[in-house]
Enzyme design. Structure first.
Site, PDB file in Angstrom:
ATOM      1  N   ASP A 217     -10.540 -54.776 -10.644  1.00 45.70           N
ATOM      2  CA  ASP A 217      -9.164 -54.040 -10.465  1.00 45.70           C
ATOM      3  C   ASP A 217      -8.451 -55.906 -10.505  1.00 45.70           C
ATOM      4  O   ASP A 217      -8.974 -56.215  -9.258  1.00 45.70           O
ATOM      5  CB  ASP A 217      -8.364 -53.754  -9.367  1.00 45.70           C
ATOM      6  CG  ASP A 217      -7.035 -52.959  -9.415  1.00 45.70           C
ATOM      7  OD1 ASP A 217      -6.340 -53.925  -9.483  1.00 45.70           O
ATOM      8  OD2 ASP A 217      -6.546 -52.169  -8.504  1.00 45.70           O
ATOM      9  N   HIS A 218      -7.777 -55.612 -11.592  1.00 44.28           N
ATOM     10  CA  HIS A 218      -7.566 -57.332 -12.264  1.00 44.28           C
ATOM     11  C   HIS A 218      -6.644 -57.464 -11.122  1.00 44.28           C
ATOM     12  O   HIS A 218      -6.139 -58.991 -11.463  1.00 44.28           O
ATOM     13  CB  HIS A 218      -7.427 -57.298 -13.644  1.00 44.28           C
ATOM     14  CG  HIS A 218      -5.968 -56.702 -13.788  1.00 44.28           C
ATOM     15  ND1 HIS A 218      -5.574 -55.589 -14.166  1.00 44.28           N
ATOM     16  CD2 HIS A 218      -4.787 -57.649 -14.543  1.00 44.28           C
ATOM     17  CE1 HIS A 218      -4.080 -55.560 -14.168  1.00 44.28           C
ATOM     18  NE2 HIS A 218      -3.857 -56.280 -14.423  1.00 44.28           N
TER      19      HIS A 218
ATOM     20  N   HIS B 203      -4.441 -50.812  -8.304  1.00 43.84           N
ATOM     21  CA  HIS B 203      -3.481 -51.553  -8.398  1.00 43.84           C
ATOM     22  C   HIS B 203      -2.664 -52.510  -6.892  1.00 43.84           C
ATOM     23  O   HIS B 203      -1.880 -53.216  -5.913  1.00 43.84           O
ATOM     24  CB  HIS B 203      -2.299 -52.409  -9.373  1.00 43.84           C
ATOM     25  CG  HIS B 203      -3.161 -52.507 -10.647  1.00 43.84           C
ATOM     26  ND1 HIS B 203      -4.183 -53.218 -11.020  1.00 43.84           N
ATOM     27  CD2 HIS B 203      -3.079 -52.654 -11.498  1.00 43.84           C
ATOM     28  CE1 HIS B 203      -4.710 -53.306 -11.882  1.00 43.84           C
ATOM     29  NE2 HIS B 203      -3.769 -52.151 -12.557  1.00 43.84           N
TER      30      HIS B 203
HETATM   31  C1  BG6 Z   1      -3.489 -52.145 -15.902  1.00 43.82           C
HETATM   32  C2  BG6 Z   1      -1.904 -50.585 -16.177  1.00 43.82           C
HETATM   33  O1  BG6 Z   1      -4.337 -51.615 -15.262  1.00 43.82           O
HETATM   34  O2  BG6 Z   1      -1.996 -53.097 -15.718  1.00 43.82           O
HETATM   35  C3  BG6 Z   1      -1.249 -51.013 -17.247  1.00 43.82           C
HETATM   36  O3  BG6 Z   1      -2.955 -50.009 -17.370  1.00 43.82           O
HETATM   37  C4  BG6 Z   1      -0.487 -51.712 -16.778  1.00 43.82           C
HETATM   38  O4  BG6 Z   1      -0.495 -49.693 -18.142  1.00 43.82           O
HETATM   39  C5  BG6 Z   1      -1.104 -53.157 -16.673  1.00 43.82           C
HETATM   40  O5  BG6 Z   1       1.113 -52.662 -17.845  1.00 43.82           O
HETATM   41  C6  BG6 Z   1      -0.080 -54.075 -15.251  1.00 43.82           C
HETATM   42  O6  BG6 Z   1      -1.407 -55.360 -15.491  1.00 43.82           O
HETATM   43  P1  BG6 Z   1      -0.555 -56.725 -15.546  1.00 43.82           P
HETATM   44  O7  BG6 Z   1      -1.194 -57.061 -15.282  1.00 43.82           O
HETATM   45  O8  BG6 Z   1       0.152 -57.293 -16.741  1.00 43.82           O
HETATM   46  O9  BG6 Z   1       0.946 -56.861 -14.320  1.00 43.82           O
END
Ligand code: BG6
Length: 493
Positions: free
Chosen positions: A181-182, A244
């Site tokens: 989960d980045h 997230h």
């Molecule tokens: C991803 C989603 O996991 O996270 C996307 O699938 C979203 O829809 C993205 O845009 C958002 O990541 P960040 O790091 O740009 O906030």
């Protein structure tokens, strides 16, 4: 930091994630000297690339997507030698045999069995084939050395996530599986734990005794771009809340682990997810708001409606915005509303956690001309990266007049070039540290939390889908959700 020689295998090596995130992350780790001395990256894909053409393609993407464009020609050449494009068909066993030979050949050059990191950046329907073949060919058989990273979406609902976990656990040991989960790799998200548990001053206040409510916002300015096909079958609840936002919630609400150790931290997070009150079907409309963007203007440019985006069903009922209220039924958080909202095509990009403290109990300043504002702690996750504490202070002058003041810790000032989330997560996976990855029970609990909402939104008799103009903060109904309890969304400027 791992020094073990490593083969990195990227399934989906020509895909979007590899292009935007993975190669830039590996490259930055390489130039910052975090990568092991001996490694190779096998990029698997079906497009017909020669080695030279593929390396050129990686370089072009680095120029566009890497956070750091400050490197020498020599650094790039040294890195590019590590990249090997492999023409690969997931459905063909011969491709896996070929992969086996490439991995073994690398082991020979290292004089030992190298570690292996398999990155599964493929559609969920392929995970079955890939993991079965990895197992069959014995490619990930060394539990201590071989790791599998799984990208989201991790399932479509609770049942599919349970099935996916079962499938993975049949082929690998749980300690080999790294579910990404980045958001957990973001500096500012990780700092929530440091802030809470490495300081004495907030933890005693961190409960329903002193906290009135918590807000978690992840607003995006981008729409669905070229991902309409995927997104229209997902929606904001699955795409953002299930993973997230609930992970951020865990960081904010979890109890302190006895030690900063992977299983202890993950136990504490899982406890929070278990304690999140499940919303009953009949209460869905009281606790949740879903909406879809219509046309509007963002940054002075017209933005088309979601239903007109490529790959989206013109009659789509998929939500691009969710606002909701959660309660956590444990002694620390009983009665404190946790509000969450996320959406696409909103007025600005803003991810933050706002902790609202209760009003001061004593009436010392009740007659003050200025209304007392309760203390507020804001953790800005992105694009601003800071922590702000709002408090009341005396206005300089002869009389006792009060004014709001703020203390700020700004991340950019101390680390203007901090690593990207994927860099942190990849180095942790190379090191065998799973702290920032999700365990099977966490994923399943998170799906369980949203299960009734999914069910009701899809099949329920009455659950409205509101609209909001692209370039706004979402529908009025999201404001009403809070105003019913005398609250309002903050960070809306
Ligand atoms: C991803 C989603 O996991 O996270 C996307 O699938 C979203 O829809 C993205 O845009 C958002 O990541 P960040 O790091 O740009 O906030």
């Amino acid at each position: 930091r791992t020094t073990a020689p490593t083969s990195i295998v990227v399934f989906g090596g020509t895909g979007d994630l590899a292009k935007r995130k993975l190669f830039p992350a590996f490259f930055n780790l390489f130039i910052d000297e975090w990568m092991p001395a001996h490694f190779q990256i096998l990029a698997l894909g079906r497009k017909p690339y020669t080695q030279e053409k593929f390396r050129r393609y990686v370089l072009e993407n680095l120029r566009e997507f890497s956070r750091n464009n400050n490197y020498t020609e020599k650094q790039w050449l040294n890195f590019s030698e590590k990249i090997i494009f492999v023409n690969f068909d997931i459905t063909d066993e011969n491709s896996f045999r070929n992969l086996h030979d490439k991995l073994t050949a690398f082991d020979v050059t290292c004089n030992r069995r190298a570690n292996r990191l398999f990155y599964l950046s493929v559609a969920p329907s392929f995970i079955d084939k890939v993991s079965a073949n990895l197992k069959k060919m014995g490619l990930a058989s060394e539990i201590e050395k071989d790791r599998i990273i799984i990208e989201k979406p991790f399932g479509y609902d609770k049942a599919s996530a349970v099935a996916l976990n079962k499938l993975l656990n049949e082929n690998f040991k749980e300690e080999q599986i790294y579910r990404i989960d980045h958001y957990l790799g973001k500096e500012t998200v990780q700092n929530i734990l440091a802030f809470r548990f490495a300081n004495t001053f907030f933890e005693p206040l961190w409960s329903n005794r002193h906290i009135e409510s918590v807000q978690i916002t992840v607003a995006e300015q981008v729409g669905v771009e070229d991902r309409g096909g995927y997104y229209d079958h997902s929606g904001a609840l699955r795409d953002m809340i299930q993973n997230h936002l609930l992970q951020i919630l865990c960081m904010v609400a979890m109890d302190a682990p006895v030690e900063f150790e992977s299983s202890l931290i993950r136990d504490k997070k899982a406890e929070i997810l278990k304690a999140v009150r499940r919303i009953k079907p009949e209460d869905i409309n009281h606790y949740t708001v879903r909406a879809q963007y219509t046309e509007g203007v963002i940054n002075g440019k017209p933005k088309k409606a979601y239903k007109q985006e490529p790959g989206v069903d013109p009659d789509s009922k998929t939500e691009t915005f969710v606002a909701m209220k959660f309660y956590i039924d444990n002694p620390r958080w009983q009665g404190v509303p946790f509000y969450m909202r996320t959406g696409k095509s909103m007025v600005q990009k803003k991810s933050s956690v706002i902790v609202n403290f209760k009003e001061v109990p004593n009436k010392t300043f009740v007659n003050s001309k200025d209304k007392l504002q309760p203390n507020q702690l804001t953790i800005n996750i992105q694009p601003e990266m800071d922590i702000r504490l709002a408090f009341m202070a005396k206005k300089p002058g002869l009389d006792m007049t009060l004014k709001p003041a703020e203390m700020v810790f700004d991340y950019f000032e101390c680390a203007p070039d901090s690593p990207e989330a994927y860099e942190t997560l990849l180095i942790d996976a190379l090191d065998g540290d799973s702290t920032l990855f999700m365990r099977s029970d966490q994923v399943e609990e998170a799906w369980d939390i949203i299960a009734t909402i999914q069910e009701e939104w899809e099949n329920g008799t009455y659950s409205p889908i509101y609209t909001y103009s692209a370039g706004s903060w979402g529908p009025q109904a999201a404001d009403d959700l809070l105003s019913r309890q005398g609250h309002r969304w903050l960070s809306t400027t």
